[in-house]
Design a protein around this motif. Sequence first.
Motif, PDB file in Angstrom:
ATOM      1  N   ALA A 106     -20.265  -0.561   0.725  1.00 40.04           N
ATOM      2  CA  ALA A 106     -19.356  -1.414  -0.044  1.00 40.04           C
ATOM      3  C   ALA A 106     -20.145  -2.554  -0.680  1.00 40.04           C
ATOM      4  O   ALA A 106     -21.050  -3.124  -0.054  1.00 40.04           O
ATOM      5  CB  ALA A 106     -18.265  -1.969   0.864  1.00 40.04           C
ATOM      6  N   PRO A 107     -19.843  -2.926  -1.928  1.00 44.05           N
ATOM      7  CA  PRO A 107     -20.590  -4.011  -2.571  1.00 44.05           C
ATOM      8  C   PRO A 107     -20.172  -5.363  -2.022  1.00 44.05           C
ATOM      9  O   PRO A 107     -19.048  -5.553  -1.553  1.00 44.05           O
ATOM     10  CB  PRO A 107     -20.188  -3.872  -4.047  1.00 44.05           C
ATOM     11  N   GLY A 165     -17.600  -7.311  -7.399  1.00 41.80           N
ATOM     12  CA  GLY A 165     -17.254  -6.679  -6.128  1.00 41.80           C
ATOM     13  C   GLY A 165     -15.919  -7.092  -5.564  1.00 41.80           C
ATOM     14  O   GLY A 165     -15.738  -7.083  -4.348  1.00 41.80           O
ATOM     15  N   ILE A 166     -14.943  -7.418  -6.415  1.00 41.94           N
ATOM     16  CA  ILE A 166     -13.628  -7.849  -5.941  1.00 41.94           C
ATOM     17  C   ILE A 166     -12.773  -6.612  -5.651  1.00 41.94           C
ATOM     18  O   ILE A 166     -12.522  -5.803  -6.554  1.00 41.94           O
ATOM     19  CB  ILE A 166     -12.927  -8.732  -6.986  1.00 41.94           C
ATOM     20  N   PRO A 167     -12.303  -6.402  -4.410  1.00 42.36           N
ATOM     21  CA  PRO A 167     -11.483  -5.221  -4.112  1.00 42.36           C
ATOM     22  C   PRO A 167     -10.104  -5.343  -4.737  1.00 42.36           C
ATOM     23  O   PRO A 167      -9.453  -6.385  -4.655  1.00 42.36           O
ATOM     24  CB  PRO A 167     -11.412  -5.226  -2.586  1.00 42.36           C
ATOM     25  N   VAL A 168      -9.666  -4.264  -5.390  1.00 42.72           N
ATOM     26  CA  VAL A 168      -8.336  -4.242  -6.014  1.00 42.72           C
ATOM     27  C   VAL A 168      -7.456  -3.146  -5.419  1.00 42.72           C
ATOM     28  O   VAL A 168      -6.353  -2.914  -5.903  1.00 42.72           O
ATOM     29  CB  VAL A 168      -8.439  -4.077  -7.540  1.00 42.72           C
ATOM     30  N   GLY A 169      -7.918  -2.462  -4.353  1.00 45.52           N
ATOM     31  CA  GLY A 169      -7.129  -1.448  -3.676  1.00 45.52           C
ATOM     32  C   GLY A 169      -7.623  -0.046  -3.958  1.00 45.52           C
ATOM     33  O   GLY A 169      -8.178   0.242  -5.014  1.00 45.52           O
ATOM     34  N   GLY A 185     -10.093   1.568  -2.659  1.00 43.43           N
ATOM     35  CA  GLY A 185     -11.537   1.696  -2.756  1.00 43.43           C
ATOM     36  C   GLY A 185     -12.098   1.342  -4.110  1.00 43.43           C
ATOM     37  O   GLY A 185     -13.256   1.651  -4.407  1.00 43.43           O
ATOM     38  N   VAL A 186     -11.300   0.662  -4.966  1.00 43.05           N
ATOM     39  CA  VAL A 186     -11.710   0.285  -6.314  1.00 43.05           C
ATOM     40  C   VAL A 186     -12.109  -1.192  -6.329  1.00 43.05           C
ATOM     41  O   VAL A 186     -11.458  -2.023  -5.674  1.00 43.05           O
ATOM     42  CB  VAL A 186     -10.586   0.550  -7.331  1.00 43.05           C
ATOM     43  N   TYR A 187     -13.170  -1.517  -7.073  1.00 45.13           N
ATOM     44  CA  TYR A 187     -13.678  -2.878  -7.154  1.00 45.13           C
ATOM     45  C   TYR A 187     -13.723  -3.333  -8.611  1.00 45.13           C
ATOM     46  O   TYR A 187     -13.793  -2.519  -9.530  1.00 45.13           O
ATOM     47  CB  TYR A 187     -15.069  -2.973  -6.532  1.00 45.13           C
ATOM     48  N   PRO A 207     -17.047   3.537  -6.024  1.00 39.88           N
ATOM     49  CA  PRO A 207     -18.345   4.167  -5.811  1.00 39.88           C
ATOM     50  C   PRO A 207     -18.359   5.256  -4.756  1.00 39.88           C
ATOM     51  O   PRO A 207     -19.344   5.990  -4.658  1.00 39.88           O
ATOM     52  CB  PRO A 207     -19.224   2.982  -5.369  1.00 39.88           C
ATOM     53  N   ARG A 208     -17.299   5.373  -3.959  1.00 35.52           N
ATOM     54  CA  ARG A 208     -17.309   6.327  -2.842  1.00 35.52           C
ATOM     55  C   ARG A 208     -16.171   7.328  -2.970  1.00 35.52           C
ATOM     56  O   ARG A 208     -15.257   7.146  -3.768  1.00 35.52           O
ATOM     57  CB  ARG A 208     -17.193   5.577  -1.510  1.00 35.52           C
TER      58      ARG A 208
END
Length: 434
Positions: A230-231, A263-267, A269-271, A316-317
């Motif tokens: 994770a970033p 690198g802000i998580p938006v839900g 697994g998306v950043y 990314p995953r």
Amino acid sequence: MTTLGLAGILLARSASAEGTHTAGLVRSPDGDFLDTGGVAGRPTVALPDDGSADGWDATAVMTGAAGREGDAMSGAGEAGADATAVTSGEERDLHGGFAGVAAAGASVRGRAGSDAPLGLATWAQVGYRWLPDAQGRGMGVFPVTFSHDGVIGALPGLGARRDGVRGAYAREQLGAEFVGFQGFWPGHRADYLRMGFGSAWSTSQDGVVHHQTGAHAEGGAICWLRAAPAPEACLRFFEMDMLGVEGGSSAAIGEFAPARVTGIPVGGGVYLDATGGGAFLGTMTISSSNQPTHTIVTEDLPEMAVGTYDLRLYRPRGPVAIEARARRAMYVSTEGDLSIEDRAELSLAMSGRRTTVTARGFAARTRWWTSKTDPGAMSDSGGGELALAHQRGAYTLGASAGVARSFYGALDGAAVGAPSLGARGTLELRRALR
């Protein structure tokens, strides 16, 4: 006219491009033409944090390529090899420590049926960074990274921006980046005063050497650390980029962004990465010991400033990796032309146990000026590519096909004009030598 100040000690002959390599993967000599966004000295390689990737890798490559460039068909075959080597180490005690790493890579291609019979790419990077103690606390000053990037016989990609001739080119970059101070506390890191300096030299079939001098500065950053892959999430503030171009028509450009988040998580697994600011033309003064040593003046371009932005969503995953990006940029080419470009990009990578399928596309609207009296021209470009890679033991079979209305639809060695339709395809066989 705005003045861009480059103060302090300029590290002579230094620059690099941002984010084009990862350890263990060497960039092919064929790629996007002279992406000048990283000439400010940012490192080119995402190096490992520990010794887990120490060692070397080598791959033998055979490729067949075909394309339609303008009204003509072309074909080529090539054979070559890629290699990388990484070594790293760290020293720790109860109060923390530091980690050092050095890496280098090379890619060589011999081509038949091509105007660029030899393709060569090399890169190297060395540096160190501070580490927190077992409780996640610590501090350190002046972590630094030095980098080199060079290519001979590189070819512009279909998706490249308007920057240079439609043919093979050579380029050398050297760069250095440092952080004035780093501090750690559990789950966080703070950076104060990140700076980079660099230069690059490029030439194409006309034999003219173009020199670019760049620098960037960041007031500071606060980052929330996460376990890999994770970033980290960061808030960066007061960013400044500067670039001066000489060898054709001289020009200097600067870009300022008050804040950038990464690198802000938006839900799901998306950043998100996002920034906004402005770009402007002016003069660039290079100083040493607070004394001006050289000034790059914008000679023959309309005086202009424009708002800029860069938005990126990525996952990314997972079995499907996604990246979507929209941005507006103002830039000067190696020839000293001015361009403003709005661009959208989308990439999807679907991975199975042995096979990865990647689809990517772009759409762009570019307006450009070649002189002060030029009223400007505008054109749209865009296209897509589908690529497949299948792993079987030590062998990897790859295939790709792309078509685009592109500034590099034809690779005829001429100066870049309006976009034209082009198509390219490759069939590649790789074998791991280690």
